[in-house]
Design a protein around this motif. Structure first.
Motif, PDB file in Angstrom:
ATOM      1  N   TRP A  36       0.836  -1.200   0.000  1.00 42.40           N
ATOM      2  CA  TRP A  36       0.000   0.000   0.000  1.00 42.40           C
ATOM      3  C   TRP A  36       0.874   1.256   0.000  1.00 42.40           C
ATOM      4  CZ3 TRP A  36       0.902   2.311   4.770  1.00 42.40           C
ATOM      5  CH2 TRP A  36       1.236   1.474   5.825  1.00 42.40           C
ATOM      6  N   PRO A  37       0.367   2.341  -0.599  1.00 39.07           N
ATOM      7  CA  PRO A  37       1.172   3.563  -0.711  1.00 39.07           C
ATOM      8  C   PRO A  37       1.303   4.287   0.623  1.00 39.07           C
ATOM      9  CG  PRO A  37      -1.011   3.935  -1.623  1.00 39.07           C
ATOM     10  CD  PRO A  37      -0.930   2.471  -1.248  1.00 39.07           C
ATOM     11  N   PRO A  38       2.382   5.042   0.797  1.00 37.44           N
ATOM     12  CA  PRO A  38       2.523   5.846   2.011  1.00 37.44           C
ATOM     13  C   PRO A  38       1.334   6.800   2.166  1.00 37.44           C
ATOM     14  CG  PRO A  38       4.574   5.842   0.771  1.00 37.44           C
ATOM     15  CD  PRO A  38       3.534   5.204  -0.098  1.00 37.44           C
ATOM     16  N   HIS A  39       0.955   7.012   3.396  1.00 39.91           N
ATOM     17  CA  HIS A  39      -0.145   7.941   3.662  1.00 39.91           C
ATOM     18  C   HIS A  39       0.314   9.372   3.396  1.00 39.91           C
ATOM     19  CE1 HIS A  39      -2.759   5.108   6.322  1.00 39.91           C
ATOM     20  NE2 HIS A  39      -2.237   4.483   5.273  1.00 39.91           N
ATOM     21  N   THR A  40      -0.601  10.195   2.939  1.00 39.55           N
ATOM     22  CA  THR A  40      -0.260  11.553   2.503  1.00 39.55           C
ATOM     23  C   THR A  40      -0.734  12.645   3.453  1.00 39.55           C
ATOM     24  OG1 THR A  40      -2.265  11.542   1.157  1.00 39.55           O
ATOM     25  CG2 THR A  40      -0.199  10.913   0.060  1.00 39.55           C
ATOM     26  N   SER A  41      -1.610  12.314   4.406  1.00 34.77           N
ATOM     27  CA  SER A  41      -2.099  13.309   5.363  1.00 34.77           C
ATOM     28  C   SER A  41      -2.801  12.604   6.520  1.00 34.77           C
ATOM     29  CB  SER A  41      -3.096  14.254   4.684  1.00 34.77           C
ATOM     30  OG  SER A  41      -4.284  13.551   4.344  1.00 34.77           O
ATOM     31  N   VAL A  42      -3.022  13.344   7.588  1.00 35.55           N
ATOM     32  CA  VAL A  42      -3.772  12.809   8.720  1.00 35.55           C
ATOM     33  C   VAL A  42      -5.195  12.472   8.283  1.00 35.55           C
ATOM     34  CG1 VAL A  42      -4.710  13.343  11.019  1.00 35.55           C
ATOM     35  CG2 VAL A  42      -2.360  13.996  10.444  1.00 35.55           C
ATOM     36  N   GLU A  43      -5.782  13.307   7.439  1.00 37.87           N
ATOM     37  CA  GLU A  43      -7.145  13.038   6.976  1.00 37.87           C
ATOM     38  C   GLU A  43      -7.201  11.751   6.146  1.00 37.87           C
ATOM     39  OE1 GLU A  43     -10.999  12.847   6.757  1.00 37.87           O
ATOM     40  OE2 GLU A  43      -9.941  14.196   8.106  1.00 37.87           O
ATOM     41  N   TYR A  44      -6.172  11.522   5.302  1.00 38.69           N
ATOM     42  CA  TYR A  44      -6.110  10.269   4.540  1.00 38.69           C
ATOM     43  C   TYR A  44      -6.047   9.084   5.511  1.00 38.69           C
ATOM     44  CZ  TYR A  44      -4.420   6.664   1.330  1.00 38.69           C
ATOM     45  OH  TYR A  44      -4.272   5.508   0.606  1.00 38.69           O
ATOM     46  N   SER A  45      -5.237   9.193   6.551  1.00 37.64           N
ATOM     47  CA  SER A  45      -5.142   8.128   7.552  1.00 37.64           C
ATOM     48  C   SER A  45      -6.479   7.909   8.242  1.00 37.64           C
ATOM     49  CB  SER A  45      -4.057   8.451   8.581  1.00 37.64           C
ATOM     50  OG  SER A  45      -2.774   8.402   7.983  1.00 37.64           O
ATOM     51  N   ARG A  46      -7.202   9.000   8.521  1.00 32.75           N
ATOM     52  CA  ARG A  46      -8.527   8.882   9.148  1.00 32.75           C
ATOM     53  C   ARG A  46      -9.476   8.114   8.219  1.00 32.75           C
ATOM     54  NH1 ARG A  46      -8.997  12.154  12.938  1.00 32.75           N
ATOM     55  NH2 ARG A  46      -8.097  13.927  11.832  1.00 32.75           N
ATOM     56  N   GLN A  47      -9.411   8.377   6.925  1.00 39.62           N
ATOM     57  CA  GLN A  47     -10.245   7.655   5.960  1.00 39.62           C
ATOM     58  C   GLN A  47      -9.880   6.160   5.923  1.00 39.62           C
ATOM     59  OE1 GLN A  47     -12.924   8.541   4.304  1.00 39.62           O
ATOM     60  NE2 GLN A  47     -12.851  10.599   5.154  1.00 39.62           N
TER      61      GLN A  47
END
Length: 185
Positions: A36-47
């Motif tokens: 899986w790709p690296p997360h790009t933001s806290v909001e992406y991580s929340r999703q």
């Protein structure tokens, strides 16, 4: 539900874990080797917490000594919930942990607890694990926990990363686990 080991608490993910998840999942050494790709933001991580990590039998890996901070993830996909062609009494274990925690034996400890839960509490008969070519850390975890090599699938299209991969699969039966457990008593 929570699962507890000597050093860890495995608990459901919470949206409040998004900052911690982002802190570890943005590292390019963690996600890509696991597919899986690296997360790009806290909001992406929340999703990701809402849409992926909130699945049944998916746990945040937290250290008892670190105030419930999520530092990794481990999960069990049962039967048709897995991408593998599994029967009803089979499951697939997947895991990752943040790079600062590599080499401490934490994921083997979490995996052994999830194996126990799968065979004893959930009544599964077979557990599968997979790792991509080059993911030696994951391969070692599986060997350390008693999984044995089963087969390799070359040329697997992997849409999350937009590439083609070779995936290796390991297996543990409940019978093998019981023999291992008896040998360590």
């Amino acid at each position: 539900m929570q699962l507890v080991t000597m050093r860890l608490i495995l608990r459901p993910w919470r949206e409040s874990d998004a900052e911690s998840l982002y802190a570890y999942a943005r590292d390019p050494r963690v996600g890509p080797i696991a597919g899986w790709p690296p997360h790009t933001s806290v909001e992406y991580s929340r999703q990701i917490i809402r849409n992926v990590l909130s699945a049944e039998e998916t746990y945040a890996v937290t250290l008892k000594s670190e105030n419930d901070r999520a530092v990794g993830s481990i999960g069990l996909l049962r039967g048709t919930a897995s991408n593998l062609p599994l029967r009803e009494k089979e499951g697939e274990i997947g895991y990752w942990i943040g790079a600062p925690y590599w080499g401490r034996g934490l994921i083997p400890e979490a995996t052994e607890e999830l194996i126990h839960h799968a065979f004893v509490d959930l009544g599964l008969e077979n557990l599968w694990c997979g790792y991509f070519d080059g993911n030696e850390k994951s391969k070692r975890v599986q060997a350390k926990c008693g999984f044995t090599y089963h087969h390799t699938v070359p040329d697997v299209p992997w849409p999350l990363m937009g590439d083609i991969r070779t995936e290796h699969f390991t297996l543990m039966t409940k019978g093998q686990w019981l023999v291992q457990k008896a040998a360590h008593l």
